[in-house]
Design an enzyme around this catalytic site. Sequence first.
Site, PDB file in Angstrom:
ATOM      1  N   LYS A  38       0.841  -1.209   0.000  1.00 42.42           N
ATOM      2  CA  LYS A  38       0.000   0.000   0.000  1.00 42.42           C
ATOM      3  C   LYS A  38       0.874   1.257   0.000  1.00 42.42           C
ATOM      4  O   LYS A  38       2.074   1.187   0.310  1.00 42.42           O
ATOM      5  CB  LYS A  38      -0.920  -0.015   1.226  1.00 42.42           C
ATOM      6  CG  LYS A  38      -0.184   0.024   2.565  1.00 42.42           C
ATOM      7  CD  LYS A  38      -1.138  -0.289   3.720  1.00 42.42           C
ATOM      8  CE  LYS A  38      -0.391  -0.275   5.046  1.00 42.42           C
ATOM      9  NZ  LYS A  38      -1.180  -0.873   6.137  1.00 42.42           N
ATOM     10  N   ARG A 135     -10.785  -0.138  14.583  1.00 44.85           N
ATOM     11  CA  ARG A 135     -10.626   0.668  13.369  1.00 44.85           C
ATOM     12  C   ARG A 135     -11.577   0.138  12.305  1.00 44.85           C
ATOM     13  O   ARG A 135     -12.542   0.802  11.962  1.00 44.85           O
ATOM     14  CB  ARG A 135      -9.154   0.601  12.928  1.00 44.85           C
ATOM     15  CG  ARG A 135      -8.755   1.641  11.937  1.00 44.85           C
ATOM     16  CD  ARG A 135      -7.257   1.636  11.670  1.00 44.85           C
ATOM     17  NE  ARG A 135      -6.797   0.442  10.960  1.00 44.85           N
ATOM     18  CZ  ARG A 135      -5.552   0.276  10.514  1.00 44.85           C
ATOM     19  NH1 ARG A 135      -4.640   1.217  10.716  1.00 44.85           N
ATOM     20  NH2 ARG A 135      -5.202  -0.820   9.873  1.00 44.85           N
ATOM     21  N   TYR A 263      13.930  31.722   4.543  1.00 45.24           N
ATOM     22  CA  TYR A 263      12.723  32.439   4.948  1.00 45.24           C
ATOM     23  C   TYR A 263      12.745  32.793   6.428  1.00 45.24           C
ATOM     24  O   TYR A 263      13.256  32.039   7.255  1.00 45.24           O
ATOM     25  CB  TYR A 263      11.486  31.575   4.673  1.00 45.24           C
ATOM     26  CG  TYR A 263      11.104  31.508   3.211  1.00 45.24           C
ATOM     27  CD1 TYR A 263      11.002  32.664   2.431  1.00 45.24           C
ATOM     28  CD2 TYR A 263      10.811  30.289   2.611  1.00 45.24           C
ATOM     29  CE1 TYR A 263      10.626  32.602   1.093  1.00 45.24           C
ATOM     30  CE2 TYR A 263      10.430  30.208   1.273  1.00 45.24           C
ATOM     31  CZ  TYR A 263      10.341  31.369   0.529  1.00 45.24           C
ATOM     32  OH  TYR A 263       9.966  31.296  -0.776  1.00 45.24           O
ATOM     33  N   MET A 312       9.610  25.091   0.454  1.00 45.12           N
ATOM     34  CA  MET A 312       8.791  24.106  -0.252  1.00 45.12           C
ATOM     35  C   MET A 312       9.651  23.221  -1.150  1.00 45.12           C
ATOM     36  O   MET A 312       9.455  22.011  -1.217  1.00 45.12           O
ATOM     37  CB  MET A 312       7.710  24.807  -1.091  1.00 45.12           C
ATOM     38  CG  MET A 312       6.713  23.837  -1.693  1.00 45.12           C
ATOM     39  SD  MET A 312       5.471  24.640  -2.724  1.00 45.12           S
ATOM     40  CE  MET A 312       4.542  25.555  -1.523  1.00 45.12           C
TER      41      MET A 312
HETATM   42  C1  PLP Z   1      -0.408  -1.837   6.895  1.00 43.24           C
HETATM   43  C2  PLP Z   1      -0.952  -3.121   7.383  1.00 43.24           C
HETATM   44  C3  PLP Z   1      -0.112  -4.228   7.615  1.00 43.24           C
HETATM   45  C4  PLP Z   1       1.411  -4.142   7.555  1.00 43.24           C
HETATM   46  O1  PLP Z   1       1.889  -3.649   8.804  1.00 43.24           O
HETATM   47  P1  PLP Z   1       3.465  -3.483   9.066  1.00 43.24           P
HETATM   48  O2  PLP Z   1       3.529  -3.002  10.475  1.00 43.24           O
HETATM   49  O3  PLP Z   1       3.956  -2.463   8.104  1.00 43.24           O
HETATM   50  O4  PLP Z   1       4.083  -4.807   8.847  1.00 43.24           O
HETATM   51  C5  PLP Z   1      -0.699  -5.441   7.928  1.00 43.24           C
HETATM   52  N1  PLP Z   1      -2.054  -5.545   8.040  1.00 43.24           N
HETATM   53  C6  PLP Z   1      -2.889  -4.502   7.876  1.00 43.24           C
HETATM   54  C7  PLP Z   1      -4.357  -4.695   8.039  1.00 43.24           C
HETATM   55  C8  PLP Z   1      -2.376  -3.245   7.548  1.00 43.24           C
HETATM   56  O5  PLP Z   1      -3.204  -2.199   7.399  1.00 43.24           O
END
Ligand code: PLP
Length: 367
Positions: A38, A135, A263, A312
């Site tokens: 991700k 969550r 700045y 920036m």
């Molecule tokens: C991001 C995520 C992971 C990976 O977690 P890490 O701590 O980066 O290994 C695993 N499971 C879910 C549901 C996540 O959102």
Amino acid sequence: MNNTHVTILEIDANAVLHNLTYFKQKLKPETKVLVVVKAFGYGSESVEIAKIVEDKVDYFAVAYTNEGITLRESGIKKPILVLHPQIQNLELVVKYNLEPSLYNFKIFDAFLSLADKKPLMNYPVHIKFNTGLNRLGFWHTDVPTIISELKKSNNIKIQSFFSHLAASEDINEQEFTVGQINNFAYIVKQLYDHLGYEPMIHILNTSGIINYPKAQFDMVRLGIGLYGFGNNPEETKQLKNTHTLKSIISQIHIIQPGETVGYNRAFVANQPTRSATIPIGHADGISRKLGNKNGFVIINNQPAPMIGNVSMDMIMVDVTKIDCKEGDEVILFNHQQHIDYMAHKCETIPYEILTAISQRVKRLVKK
Ligand SMILES: *Cc1c(COP(=O)(O)O)cnc(C)c1O
């Protein structure tokens, strides 16, 4: 001699493979590995990361549907779990052969009616349970309803049941974490007893793999570990750095006592000072918190503190004591300790430092 005349994020493919092997060695040979790509592969390059590891892992996961589509459009064939698919995107999930996480009845029912309308046959989906992170996820009290709904439909097939730990990196939260794992196992037992088949189960992220190896069940979800961080210094030492952020010196100024840099005139020279301007700024992911000597870069193997405010598109660093010239290479970071230091100075964690590197910065994968 450096021939990359731009700010660049280098991704080390061999380091990624080393880190994958390191975690696989901690697991039972039959435990499957899902790699989390991700957020552009934790700020790197999700397609390239996926291609580097595809033949060595069982699954990929992304947060959102469009991230999964990117992988499919680049030819990734392995199953892709979409953790947070969004009801509006379920048609796309199916079109691109992605596997949704269903975490409440709203999205579960939406997917079931889509599956019925198409119709789909045995379409792979994953059911997520909340065991304390609060969550996303069904509650244990939802189990009977889930079972009766599932028995009504053969449009979908549960590929896995999973949950997510809230504090797997924190040894002080061991009791809570073991409670999450036991709750999850209890939920799964009820489901197995009534479902008639046994989907895979998984709960561990990177620090879960390190701290709770007994809970590896059928699969683990490896994220930050693949990218070189073990969530404690001893583990991180065994891992290789994957992200190297580099730039060059655009210009050098000699500042006289009483003159200022940047700045708000935040840096005031109290002696003759050489200042180097680097083409990377807060829009590239270099936090303003690193200005005023909180952060440093490496030039010709020596640390050069960031002086004044981060702008920036640029930072200025003090190179008074460093033998360097315009055009020389600048290392923003090239090992995990430097990234940890930046995270500490920014009151955050390496996850945020890596994922903050903006898409303006060119990515280059070193094979
Ligand atoms: C991001 C995520 C992971 C990976 O977690 P890490 O701590 O980066 O290994 C695993 N499971 C879910 C549901 C996540 O959102």
